[in-house]
Structures are given as structure tokens and as C-alpha cells.
Scaffold this motif. Sequence first.
Motif, PDB file in Angstrom:
ATOM      1  N   ASP A 131       0.829  -1.201   0.000  1.00  0.00           N
ATOM      2  CA  ASP A 131       0.000   0.000   0.000  1.00  0.00           C
ATOM      3  C   ASP A 131       0.867   1.257   0.000  1.00  0.00           C
ATOM      4  O   ASP A 131       2.042   1.202   0.330  1.00  0.00           O
ATOM      5  N   PRO A 132       0.311   2.397  -0.391  1.00  0.00           N
ATOM      6  CA  PRO A 132       1.096   3.630  -0.486  1.00  0.00           C
ATOM      7  C   PRO A 132       0.925   4.504   0.753  1.00  0.00           C
ATOM      8  O   PRO A 132       0.132   5.442   0.745  1.00  0.00           O
ATOM      9  N   PRO A 133       1.630   4.213   1.839  1.00  0.00           N
ATOM     10  CA  PRO A 133       1.427   4.983   3.075  1.00  0.00           C
ATOM     11  C   PRO A 133       1.920   6.418   2.943  1.00  0.00           C
ATOM     12  O   PRO A 133       2.717   6.765   2.087  1.00  0.00           O
ATOM     13  N   ALA A 134       1.436   7.247   3.830  1.00  0.00           N
ATOM     14  CA  ALA A 134       1.940   8.607   3.998  1.00  0.00           C
ATOM     15  C   ALA A 134       1.870   8.903   5.485  1.00  0.00           C
ATOM     16  O   ALA A 134       1.049   8.330   6.200  1.00  0.00           O
ATOM     17  N   VAL A 135       2.741   9.772   5.959  1.00  0.00           N
ATOM     18  CA  VAL A 135       2.821  10.058   7.386  1.00  0.00           C
ATOM     19  C   VAL A 135       2.321  11.473   7.641  1.00  0.00           C
ATOM     20  O   VAL A 135       2.656  12.409   6.916  1.00  0.00           O
ATOM     21  N   THR A 136       1.513  11.615   8.696  1.00  0.00           N
ATOM     22  CA  THR A 136       0.975  12.909   9.086  1.00  0.00           C
ATOM     23  C   THR A 136       1.525  13.296  10.454  1.00  0.00           C
ATOM     24  O   THR A 136       1.599  12.462  11.356  1.00  0.00           O
ATOM     25  N   MET A 137       1.916  14.564  10.602  1.00  0.00           N
ATOM     26  CA  MET A 137       2.357  15.087  11.886  1.00  0.00           C
ATOM     27  C   MET A 137       1.292  16.038  12.419  1.00  0.00           C
ATOM     28  O   MET A 137       0.722  16.833  11.666  1.00  0.00           O
ATOM     29  N   ILE A 138       1.011  15.930  13.718  1.00  0.00           N
ATOM     30  CA  ILE A 138      -0.026  16.748  14.336  1.00  0.00           C
ATOM     31  C   ILE A 138       0.607  17.628  15.410  1.00  0.00           C
ATOM     32  O   ILE A 138       1.362  17.154  16.251  1.00  0.00           O
ATOM     33  N   LEU A 139       0.298  18.910  15.366  1.00  0.00           N
ATOM     34  CA  LEU A 139       0.791  19.867  16.342  1.00  0.00           C
ATOM     35  C   LEU A 139      -0.317  20.878  16.604  1.00  0.00           C
ATOM     36  O   LEU A 139      -0.849  21.491  15.673  1.00  0.00           O
ATOM     37  N   ASN A 140      -0.682  21.012  17.885  1.00  0.00           N
ATOM     38  CA  ASN A 140      -1.722  21.966  18.284  1.00  0.00           C
ATOM     39  C   ASN A 140      -3.024  21.766  17.510  1.00  0.00           C
ATOM     40  O   ASN A 140      -3.690  22.733  17.115  1.00  0.00           O
ATOM     41  N   GLY A 141      -3.364  20.502  17.265  1.00  0.00           N
ATOM     42  CA  GLY A 141      -4.640  20.196  16.631  1.00  0.00           C
ATOM     43  C   GLY A 141      -4.654  20.297  15.118  1.00  0.00           C
ATOM     44  O   GLY A 141      -5.673  20.019  14.491  1.00  0.00           O
ATOM     45  N   THR A 142      -3.559  20.707  14.494  1.00  0.00           N
ATOM     46  CA  THR A 142      -3.497  20.775  13.038  1.00  0.00           C
ATOM     47  C   THR A 142      -2.548  19.702  12.530  1.00  0.00           C
ATOM     48  O   THR A 142      -1.603  19.304  13.215  1.00  0.00           O
ATOM     49  N   GLN A 143      -2.808  19.195  11.316  1.00  0.00           N
ATOM     50  CA  GLN A 143      -1.970  18.125  10.790  1.00  0.00           C
ATOM     51  C   GLN A 143      -1.281  18.534   9.498  1.00  0.00           C
ATOM     52  O   GLN A 143      -1.841  19.245   8.670  1.00  0.00           O
ATOM     53  N   LEU A 144      -0.039  18.107   9.381  1.00  0.00           N
ATOM     54  CA  LEU A 144       0.791  18.408   8.223  1.00  0.00           C
ATOM     55  C   LEU A 144       1.235  17.087   7.612  1.00  0.00           C
ATOM     56  O   LEU A 144       1.863  16.268   8.294  1.00  0.00           O
TER      57      LEU A 144
END
Length: 243
Positions: A131-144
Motif C-alpha cells: 500500500d502507499p502509506p503517507a505520514v501525518t504530523m499533528i501539532l496543536n490540533g493541526t496536521q501536516l
Amino acid sequence: MKKLLISALGLGFGLMASANAAEMTLGGITFDTDNSASTVLWAQGGVFAGNLDNRREACVDPTDSSSTVGATGVECRALEVTGFDLDTDVELDENNTVTQDPDVLSVFFDDDLINGDGFDIIVFETQDQDDPPAVTMILNGTQLIGERIAVVEVDGDTFTMWGFDFANLPFDLAMGATISAPLYLQTARDDENTPVGSSDIAAIVGLNFGVPTPEIPLPAAAWLFIAGITGLGFAGRNKRKAA
């Protein structure tokens, strides 16, 4: 002689510092492996199958870097991700659900992170699935969502390097901003909140640990001033010789 000695000592200390730094270059990015995450906790989800010794549960307080166990006393640290060891990883999945209890990691560093120039965090994901994963980072309720930097091979294993720049939206942090709270990682989700694959996280490295020093351009007129001072110096020396 004294100046030469001081220069030699400075060079010696510089070489010692270089020797002690664990520098590595992968995917065109040079980083210090000593700046890897010092503590990684399960903030949500965990490992509920397989060998009992390998099972994990979320920490009661994932914002406390000293946490070691969850609500039922099971290990809550993601020890496989601590430090720079690409031989081990943990899988971030949905625990067999679509919208409930996605796995989330809480990440700590020994030093505060600083928003510097370019990428501030690199996440290494093991590529051992289709599968083609991607990683998300969360800081102060927002995700990048991470930016795919490169796919690299280390000791026969393949890894995707995901880069995160704190200056990018929606984080939009100012240059030099300090990030002391834990960062959170999970598999990216689409606009319908559906997970995009599942990510196997092997290592997390911070790149900026000091306030960036802005380059102050020298005004154009300053070069004329310096040239003038230099000329006066030469003129004075020639005048003394003539006398």
C-alpha cells in the motif's frame, strides 16, 4: 607564534567535535543521528496481537515523557522507534477499524525543536508492504502531511524519507519558533477521514535544534568604505617608507 598556537588549538577542537558528531547523509539530507527522538510513546492504539512481550497500549498521559505503562499496566513506550535504529519499527494502523482508534505516536526530543531553514523533522518509514502509506504530523490540533524526500536503501532494506517543514501550512510557524510540546504522528487520512495505508515508522530525526542566525547582507556602500580604509593604510605605509 601565539596566533598560530590558538589557530591550531581551534582546529583541533573542531576536528574533535566533527569526530564526535554522528553525521549521516541519506536522500540528499545530512543529519546527526544523535538528534533522533529520545522518547516515543503510544498516544493512542498500540500493539494487541503477537508475542505478549511485544504488546503495547496507549499511555495514560502521552504528554508525560516519563510514562512507561498504560491503563492496564502494559508497556506503552514505542521502544522500537527510540534512537536511530532502522532495524526495528512499529506499524501505525487503524486497529481493524476505519474511523476509530487510529494508532498515534507521541514523540519527544531531548532538546526543544526550532523552526529553521528547510525541513525540521525527518521520518523514516520502512517500505515492506504494497500500500502507499503517507505520514501525518499533528501539532496543536493541526496536521501536516509529510513531503516525500527520497526512497533510500540501508543495509538491504528500503525506506521512504518523509520531511516536515514547520513553516509550511497549516503549521505556519515563524522562523526561530520553539516547539517544546510533544509531536504526534499517525498515518495520513484523506478528506473523508479514511486512512491512506498504514505506516511502519523506524526512526524520527530532528534537524533544527538552535535558533537560525539570519544572514545580514553588507550594504553596497560598505565595500567602498572598506576599500578606502585599505587604500589609506597602504598610503600611510608608503609615506613612512619614503621618510
